[in-house]
Enzyme design. Structure first.
Site, PDB file in Angstrom:
ATOM      1  CE  LYS A  78      -4.021   2.001   2.387  1.00 39.15           C
ATOM      2  NZ  LYS A  78      -4.975   1.846   3.516  1.00 39.15           N
ATOM      3  CB  SER A 153      -8.082   3.874   2.473  1.00 38.93           C
ATOM      4  OG  SER A 153      -7.311   3.238   3.484  1.00 38.93           O
ATOM      5  CB  SER A 177      -8.830   1.049   5.379  1.00 36.91           C
ATOM      6  OG  SER A 177      -9.563   2.248   5.452  1.00 36.91           O
TER       7      SER A 177
END
Length: 488
Positions: A78, A153, A177
């Site tokens: 990420k 996210s 997330s």
């Protein structure tokens, strides 16, 4: 590609590398080529780090040491987890071009295990969002339906795994997330206990809530990755100095007699009929497998979203002060004074959602609002923790839906902040309480996955994996492949 990630587990890939059937270099080349061929549609990656990935693969082959389960295997990181010398932006314009001078502890542990980081996965800007639509760079699609969001996210991480681009990815979970995109993409996504995985090197949004965790196609792969990234870190003051168990140890054990709680508040208004139907079917299956299931109450769940957005925004407004155009990242080119540097850089560098949360948090911490908002939110957090503690006096696990709905159409909710925030209503309480929780695929409706959330006691990820693995082995939902993956 010569090696299909849909058909092989991490253990399979590891065995092929050990035997010489595969080389890390060829596997990495194939992975990068596959991403290039498919990511034009999917847009899961913000950027690839080809040279660094191929060098890591070359070193793995040269050393020939594939003892570690993750050695030589490509993965996605990420974009808010630091990688030394590789651009890491948090999907924000304000950090465009930023290359960290150090690795996050999770990154360092994966590198020590021999993992090959092929690139940075797209995300909502600074992890603020639930659909990966607030990214400054691109809008990631859902692998099962390219017209729908992948969640957020950690949407890029989830989409990359769901589409078979990589076998696993790391995400971060502040209010859901990891679990929400796992549910939207039919994956196993674990949010570990707060303190289980070091936050050092994770771009902080809300420091008392953030936690790094893995996204994988199967439960066992998930546990193997968590094994690699967990552990005490003296550089993180919130890191738990506890022995890390083997998270696969209880897999395969019966769940007969396991006491499972189902909170009635997680099935009330706002939860779609499709989600209720599939999750109730999953709960019925757990009963058939011998689990003792009872309904319970978590009465303060209804206040979770309101408390979370006050606390999270307050912490975020403080954490994001460091992005000012002075030391790193984007700086407004036409500023004529120090004050203009700050104003123009932050105005041009941050997107609308980040600005909204900074303003909300700054207001909540102001002298006139602190007692009415921040203090009340902190008190609600304590009540939510007490709710969970009371249930866990009598039960081993809690099961519930992960999300109120399935993946929705791109653009359908991005202009309605309240609707977006309510999408986290079922995941937020876990973060407020610091507990571990996992989403696993509970099945499908109209071709789209639905997530089953499994919540455990603090530092008892093993029992979560035990139940999740038993459920997965019974149903084999992980064998389903999204449309984008059928072309590989």
């Amino acid at each position: 590609m010569t090696y299909n990630y849909f058909e092989h587990s991490l253990e399979d890939i590891h065995a092929a590398l050990q035997s010489g059937e595969l080389t890390a270099t060829q596997l990495t080349k194939d992975t990068l080529e596959n991403i290039k061929q498919t990511d034009g549609e999917l847009e899961a990656f913000v950027r690839l780090h080809e040279d660094a990935a191929l060098e890591a693969a070359r070193v793995a082959d040269e050393e020939g040491n594939f003892d570690n389960i993750l050695a030589g295997i490509p993965m996605a990181m990420k974009d808010n987890i630091s990688t030394e010398g590789l651009e890491t932006t948090g999907a924000s314009k304000i950090l465009s071009g930023f290359e960290p001078v150090y690795d996050a502890t999770a990154t360092k542990k994966l590198k020590a295990a021999g993992a090959v980081i092929v690139g940075k996965a797209n995300m909502d800007e600074f992890a603020m969002g639930g659909s990966t639509e607030t990214s400054a760079y691109k809008k990631t699609k859902n692998a099962w339906d390219l017209s729908r969001v992948p969640g957020g996210s950690s949407g890029g991480s989830a989409a990359a795994v769901a589409a078979g681009q990589v076998p696993y990815a790391l995400g971060s979970d502040t209010g859901g997330s990891i679990r929400q995109p796992a549910a939207f993409n039919g994956l196993a996504g674990m949010k570990p206990t707060y303190g289980r995985v070091s936050r050092f090197g994770l771009f902080a949004m809300a420091s008392s809530l953030d936690q790094i965790g893995p996204l994988t196609r199967t439960v066992k792969d998930n546990a193997l990755v968590l094994n690699a990234i967990s552990g005490f870190d003296e550089r993180d003051s919130t890191s738990a100095n506890l022995l890390v168990p083997d998270f696969t140890e209880k897999m395969g054990q019966s769940i007969k007699g396991m006491k499972v709680a189902v909170p009635k508040e997680y099935f009330e208004e706002g939860i779609s009929d499709e989600v209720k139907l599939q999750v109730n079917a999953a709960i019925a299956e757990l009963k058939a497998m011998g689990a003792e299931v009872s309904e319970v109450s978590l009465p303060h769940t209804q206040y979770g979203v309101a408390a979370y957005y006050v606390l999270m925004s307050s912490e975020a407004s403080s954490n994001l002060q460091r992005y000012d155009g002075i030391r790193y990242g984007f700086r407004a080119p036409d500023a004529k004074s120090l004050e203009e540097v700050y104003k123009k850089t932050r105005s041009e560098g941050f997107g609308p959602e980040v600005k909204r949360r900074i303003m909300l948090g700054t207001f909540s911490l102001s002298a006139g609002a602190y007692d009415a908002f921040f203090r009340k939110a902190a008190q609600i957090r304590t009540l939510i923790i007490e709710d969970f503690n009371k249930v866990f006096e009598d039960y081993d696990l809690i099961v519930a839906p992960t999300t109120p709905t399935q993946a929705y159409k791109i653009g359908s909710e991005i202009d309605d902040p309240k609707a977006m925030y309510m999408g986290d209503v079922l995941t937020i309480p876990v973060n407020l309480a610091g507990l571990p929780a996992m989403s696993v695929n509970a099945g499908f409706n109209a071709g789209l996955p639905i997530g089953l959330q499994i919540i455990g006691k603090a530092f008892d990820e093993q029992t979560i994996y035990q139940l999740a693995y038993a459920f997965e082995q019974k149903n084999h939902f992980a064998e389903n492949v999204p449309a984008i993956g059928k072309d590989f």
